[in-house]
Design a protein around this motif. Structure first.
Motif, PDB file in Angstrom:
ATOM      1  N   THR A 125      17.962  46.865  60.845  1.00 12.13           N
ATOM      2  CA  THR A 125      18.593  45.598  61.202  1.00 12.13           C
ATOM      3  C   THR A 125      18.423  44.555  60.094  1.00 12.13           C
ATOM      4  O   THR A 125      17.438  44.557  59.368  1.00 12.13           O
ATOM      5  CB  THR A 125      17.986  45.035  62.506  1.00 12.13           C
ATOM      6  OG1 THR A 125      16.739  44.382  62.221  1.00 12.13           O
ATOM      7  CG2 THR A 125      17.748  46.136  63.524  1.00 12.13           C
ATOM      8  N   GLN A 126      19.389  43.698  59.990  1.00 12.74           N
ATOM      9  CA  GLN A 126      19.337  42.556  59.089  1.00 12.74           C
ATOM     10  C   GLN A 126      20.360  41.527  59.587  1.00 12.74           C
ATOM     11  O   GLN A 126      21.312  41.908  60.281  1.00 12.74           O
ATOM     12  CB  GLN A 126      19.595  42.978  57.642  1.00 12.74           C
ATOM     13  CG  GLN A 126      20.845  43.792  57.375  1.00 12.74           C
ATOM     14  CD  GLN A 126      20.862  44.381  55.968  1.00 12.74           C
ATOM     15  OE1 GLN A 126      20.398  45.481  55.748  1.00 12.74           O
ATOM     16  NE2 GLN A 126      21.429  43.642  55.013  1.00 12.74           N
ATOM     17  N   PHE A 127      20.063  40.253  59.401  1.00 18.05           N
ATOM     18  CA  PHE A 127      19.233  39.711  58.332  1.00 18.05           C
ATOM     19  C   PHE A 127      18.047  38.959  58.940  1.00 18.05           C
ATOM     20  O   PHE A 127      18.235  38.121  59.809  1.00 18.05           O
ATOM     21  CB  PHE A 127      20.052  38.741  57.478  1.00 18.05           C
ATOM     22  CG  PHE A 127      21.161  39.422  56.721  1.00 18.05           C
ATOM     23  CD1 PHE A 127      20.997  39.774  55.399  1.00 18.05           C
ATOM     24  CD2 PHE A 127      22.376  39.727  57.335  1.00 18.05           C
ATOM     25  CE1 PHE A 127      22.023  40.385  54.679  1.00 18.05           C
ATOM     26  CE2 PHE A 127      23.393  40.339  56.631  1.00 18.05           C
ATOM     27  CZ  PHE A 127      23.222  40.676  55.297  1.00 18.05           C
ATOM     28  N   THR A 128      16.841  39.272  58.435  1.00 17.35           N
ATOM     29  CA  THR A 128      15.644  38.582  58.886  1.00 17.35           C
ATOM     30  C   THR A 128      14.847  38.150  57.655  1.00 17.35           C
ATOM     31  O   THR A 128      14.635  38.951  56.747  1.00 17.35           O
ATOM     32  CB  THR A 128      14.774  39.496  59.762  1.00 17.35           C
ATOM     33  OG1 THR A 128      14.488  40.709  59.057  1.00 17.35           O
ATOM     34  CG2 THR A 128      15.483  39.849  61.058  1.00 17.35           C
ATOM     35  N   PRO A 129      14.380  36.916  57.597  1.00 24.14           N
ATOM     36  CA  PRO A 129      13.646  36.435  56.417  1.00 24.14           C
ATOM     37  C   PRO A 129      12.188  36.866  56.445  1.00 24.14           C
ATOM     38  O   PRO A 129      11.642  37.235  57.491  1.00 24.14           O
ATOM     39  CB  PRO A 129      13.763  34.916  56.537  1.00 24.14           C
ATOM     40  CG  PRO A 129      13.820  34.670  58.017  1.00 24.14           C
ATOM     41  CD  PRO A 129      14.578  35.842  58.593  1.00 24.14           C
ATOM     42  N   TYR A 130      11.544  36.818  55.287  1.00 23.77           N
ATOM     43  CA  TYR A 130      10.116  37.143  55.183  1.00 23.77           C
ATOM     44  C   TYR A 130       9.288  36.082  55.895  1.00 23.77           C
ATOM     45  O   TYR A 130       8.302  36.395  56.558  1.00 23.77           O
ATOM     46  CB  TYR A 130       9.707  37.232  53.712  1.00 23.77           C
ATOM     47  CG  TYR A 130       8.290  37.714  53.498  1.00 23.77           C
ATOM     48  CD1 TYR A 130       8.015  39.075  53.391  1.00 23.77           C
ATOM     49  CD2 TYR A 130       7.227  36.822  53.403  1.00 23.77           C
ATOM     50  CE1 TYR A 130       6.719  39.537  53.195  1.00 23.77           C
ATOM     51  CE2 TYR A 130       5.922  37.272  53.206  1.00 23.77           C
ATOM     52  CZ  TYR A 130       5.676  38.624  53.105  1.00 23.77           C
ATOM     53  OH  TYR A 130       4.393  39.067  52.920  1.00 23.77           O
ATOM     54  N   HIS A 131       9.671  34.824  55.748  1.00 24.40           N
ATOM     55  CA  HIS A 131       9.047  33.716  56.476  1.00 24.40           C
ATOM     56  C   HIS A 131      10.089  33.072  57.388  1.00 24.40           C
ATOM     57  O   HIS A 131      11.241  32.899  56.984  1.00 24.40           O
ATOM     58  CB  HIS A 131       8.490  32.656  55.524  1.00 24.40           C
ATOM     59  CG  HIS A 131       7.299  33.117  54.737  1.00 24.40           C
ATOM     60  ND1 HIS A 131       7.360  33.445  53.401  1.00 24.40           N
ATOM     61  CD2 HIS A 131       6.004  33.322  55.106  1.00 24.40           C
ATOM     62  CE1 HIS A 131       6.176  33.824  52.969  1.00 24.40           C
ATOM     63  NE2 HIS A 131       5.327  33.758  53.995  1.00 24.40           N
ATOM     64  N   ILE A 132       9.684  32.746  58.590  1.00 23.64           N
ATOM     65  CA  ILE A 132      10.592  32.118  59.546  1.00 23.64           C
ATOM     66  C   ILE A 132      10.451  30.610  59.423  1.00 23.64           C
ATOM     67  O   ILE A 132       9.450  30.031  59.852  1.00 23.64           O
ATOM     68  CB  ILE A 132      10.276  32.569  60.982  1.00 23.64           C
ATOM     69  CG1 ILE A 132      10.348  34.096  61.089  1.00 23.64           C
ATOM     70  CG2 ILE A 132      11.250  31.924  61.967  1.00 23.64           C
ATOM     71  CD1 ILE A 132       9.874  34.637  62.422  1.00 23.64           C
ATOM     72  N   GLU A 133      11.431  29.987  58.766  1.00 25.89           N
ATOM     73  CA  GLU A 133      11.414  28.538  58.538  1.00 25.89           C
ATOM     74  C   GLU A 133      10.067  28.098  57.977  1.00 25.89           C
ATOM     75  O   GLU A 133       9.480  27.113  58.427  1.00 25.89           O
ATOM     76  CB  GLU A 133      11.771  27.790  59.827  1.00 25.89           C
ATOM     77  CG  GLU A 133      13.192  28.101  60.294  1.00 25.89           C
ATOM     78  CD  GLU A 133      13.594  27.313  61.538  1.00 25.89           C
ATOM     79  OE1 GLU A 133      12.798  27.266  62.496  1.00 25.89           O
ATOM     80  OE2 GLU A 133      14.694  26.734  61.526  1.00 25.89           O
ATOM     81  N   GLY A 134       9.565  28.884  57.006  1.00 30.22           N
ATOM     82  CA  GLY A 134       8.351  28.515  56.290  1.00 30.22           C
ATOM     83  C   GLY A 134       7.052  28.993  56.894  1.00 30.22           C
ATOM     84  O   GLY A 134       5.987  28.798  56.306  1.00 30.22           O
ATOM     85  N   ARG A 135       7.099  29.656  58.032  1.00 31.07           N
ATOM     86  CA  ARG A 135       5.854  30.112  58.664  1.00 31.07           C
ATOM     87  C   ARG A 135       5.838  31.637  58.769  1.00 31.07           C
ATOM     88  O   ARG A 135       6.848  32.308  58.583  1.00 31.07           O
ATOM     89  CB  ARG A 135       5.689  29.485  60.056  1.00 31.07           C
ATOM     90  CG  ARG A 135       6.757  29.893  61.043  1.00 31.07           C
ATOM     91  CD  ARG A 135       6.456  29.379  62.450  1.00 31.07           C
ATOM     92  NE  ARG A 135       7.510  29.703  63.403  1.00 31.07           N
ATOM     93  CZ  ARG A 135       7.640  30.889  63.990  1.00 31.07           C
ATOM     94  NH1 ARG A 135       6.777  31.862  63.733  1.00 31.07           N
ATOM     95  NH2 ARG A 135       8.620  31.112  64.856  1.00 31.07           N
ATOM     96  N   GLU A 136       4.635  32.160  59.093  1.00 30.03           N
ATOM     97  CA  GLU A 136       4.465  33.604  59.222  1.00 30.03           C
ATOM     98  C   GLU A 136       5.072  34.116  60.532  1.00 30.03           C
ATOM     99  O   GLU A 136       5.196  33.383  61.513  1.00 30.03           O
ATOM    100  CB  GLU A 136       2.963  33.956  59.206  1.00 30.03           C
ATOM    101  CG  GLU A 136       2.202  33.479  57.978  1.00 30.03           C
ATOM    102  CD  GLU A 136       2.593  34.229  56.732  1.00 30.03           C
ATOM    103  OE1 GLU A 136       2.975  35.429  56.852  1.00 30.03           O
ATOM    104  OE2 GLU A 136       2.524  33.643  55.643  1.00 30.03           O
TER     105      GLU A 136
END
Length: 570
Positions: free
Chosen positions: A448-459
């Motif tokens: 699946t995509q798209f998912t960022p490494y950080h979610i709005e700057g957080r873990e």
């Protein structure tokens, strides 16, 4: 951490993680001295080790995890269900490596897929008919029939393509022709630019052999087409060929798969080209399922390497590379303090150097492995009695009805948000491979995509993982009602989990972006493109090196030959 749960209809959950294949060591003990050490037992490391040993070097492979394979691994996440936990399809493995290492003799078995792509629509059927879907395979008549549901013009284009490219039945024939022309580049290091442009005549002459793959390119009049495919957005090319959104979106997925890019971004054309470069059983561009999961590839490679005399060890984490007084690599130090000496060291790890920020490791991928007690039944192509249809063996493209869906998902991730309607590529290898799941049950892979490494700057939190997987399952449920009730366990791997478990920096499955600024002479960096690190005797042999990601083996092959050539010159 990754969420791996065995659920009994939601009433209980326990975390489970067991290996399906792997061994703690070869039949011999770890020596204190080798000719060559390979850090990492991924497929490229195993290929490199096999060729080093065949070249006369006493070689050992040191793998951090309890199981061999790196990202090409099979693991039993839910009791009785064996998953290709990360990488999940085979195609790009170079034929000469397959034959040289006699992988079929060492147990590699592949299930071919035909048809290969299925894209169901989310729509109301007309006159009681099911929703439309698009299925593509090697059968020209079937492809025409399927495409005619959406565009008579596009169906006619397929007929024209068949007369122009009689060995294939679809648009991909055009790409396969370009890919075949550049195959020489895959099996050789990039051109030695410093070598052919500077130094003595003798050194220039010695470096001139690196020009051979370039000279061997069979592009001819296809040079403009090749230049366009590697530089243009894939949508520019697809729009020229086709008008129907489902067809364009289905083909566009291979231009963004595993990459934090959109079909409208320059360079997405090359990602598509990269994915049609392979072949299986002499069939160009084909993809298949490995029996027992992708760990079957790695296990066959390990058996081949051991047959030549390679020592292979798991649960041997390398802490650092030993550097001698002359500044050259002299071996490694394990995490437990054990020192192992060698003449050369090859690293199968991601080429992440300290304080190095130039390499792009951005990843959009969250992989979800699912155990189900019933085969998904799609509204667009229903099958009775839980029996698989031809479409069940395909790459099943969900949320791919039109390119705008992909664009929106990409933009959300680029803004640090998890895609609310993610692009989903579902595969169900157990419909062809009965060894993967108990009778009547199946393993489902959701790439699946798209998912960022950080979610709005957080873990990421475990709550984020579960919420995302729930949303993905809600989308699958719309295409295949009853899917959620069939789930007996799931394993959720967000980008940070792919990094932590498999050592994929940033969660990037290619060991670094496959963008134009990180290919060929610039992979991973211009100063490192010849597999030699700045430290004499230390080489890069993973997918972060040319020609890049996928279960290909070329980086391992090229790095091994480079190291052998250097030792011969000493």
């Amino acid at each position: 951490m990754a969420a791996a749960a065995w659920t009994d209809r939601g009433r209980r959950a326990v975390t489970l993680l067991k290996t399906a294949t792997g061994s703690r060591s070869s039949h011999t003990g770890l020596r204190s001295q080798y000719d060559a050490l390979v850090i990492g037992g991924g497929h490229n490391g195993l290929v490199a080790a096999a060729y080093l040993q065949k070249g006369g070097l006493r070689t050992a492979v040191l793998e951090r995890r309890h199981v061999l394979g790196g990202a090409a691994v099979s693991e039993e996440i839910v009791p009785g269900f064996h998953f290709s936990r990360c990488s999940y399809l085979l195609s790009l493995l170079r034929p000469h490596i397959y034959e040289d290492l006699e992988l079929k003799k060492h147990g590699l078995k592949v299930y071919m897929r035909d048809p290969h792509a299925f894209t169901p629509m989310l729509e109301e059927g007309v006159g009681g008919a099911p929703p439309r879907s698009l299925t593509l395979g090697s059968d020209l008549a079937m492809n025409q029939q399927e495409i005619e549901k959406f565009s008579q013009k596009d169906a006619k284009v397929i007929v024209v393509l068949e007369s122009a490219f009689p060995n294939s039945n679809e648009f991909l024939a055009h790409l396969e022709k370009l890919a075949a022309a550049v195959h020489p580049l895959l099996d050789a290091p990039p051109v030695d630019i410093p070598g052919v442009t500077a130094g003595s005549f003798r050194k220039r002459l010695a470096a001139a052999h690196t020009l051979k793959p370039i000279i061997s390119l069979k592009l001819g009049r296809n040079i403009p087409d090749f230049y366009e495919i590697i530089t243009a957005p894939i949508m520019k090319i697809l729009t020229r060929w086709f008008e129907s959104e489902p067809l364009r979106a289905t083909l566009a997925t291979d231009g963004v798969i595993g990459a934090m890019t959109s079909p409208s971004n320059p360079g997405s054309g090359y990602v598509l080209l990269h994915h049609v470069m392979g072949e299986l059983e002499k069939e160009k561009g084909a993809w298949g399922y490995v029996e027992g999961g992708m760990g079957g590839v790695s296990q066959a490679m390990a058996r081949a390497a051991r047959s030549y005399g390679v020592d292979i060890f798991t649960e041997k984490e390398v802490e650092q590379v030993l550097i001698g007084p002359d500044g050259a690599a002299k071996g490694v130090v394990l995490k437990d303090g054990t020192e192992i000496h060698s003449r050369v060291v090859l690293s199968n790890a991601t080429p992440k150097l300290k304080d190095l920020v130039e390499i792009d490791y951005t990843s959009p991928v969250t992989k979800i492995n699912v155990a189900v007690d019933k085969l998904p039944n799609f509204l667009a192509s229903p099958t009775p009695d839980d029996k698989p249809g031809p479409h069940h063996q395909c790459s099943i493209h969900l949320n791919c009805e039109n390119v705008e869906v992909l664009e929106t998902a990409y933009k959300e991730a680029m803004n640090g948000r998890i895609s609310t309607r993610p692009m989903l590529e579902m595969t169900i290898p157990s419909v062809l491979d009965p060894t993967l799941a108990p009778p009547g049950c199946h393993v489902v892979s959701l790439f699946t995509q798209f998912t960022p490494y950080h979610i709005e700057g957080r873990e990421w939190t475990d709550e984020d993982r579960e919420a995302y997987a729930d949303n993905v399952f809600d989308w699958v449920e719309q295409y295949a009602p009853g899917f959620k009730k069939s789930v007996v366990g799931r394993d959720i791997l967000a980008p940070p989990d792919l990094e932590r478990i498999f050592g994929l920096t940033g969660g990037n499955i290619f060991h670094g972006s496959m963008s134009l600024d990180q290919l060929y002479l610039a992979r991973p960096l211009p100063s490192l493109s010849d597999y030699r690190s700045p430290i004499t005797g230390l080489y890069l042999c993973g997918s972060g090196s040319h020609p890049g990601g996928g279960v290909m083996g070329s980086p391992g092959w090229n790095a091994a030959l480079t190291a052998l050539a250097d030792l011969k010159r000493q």
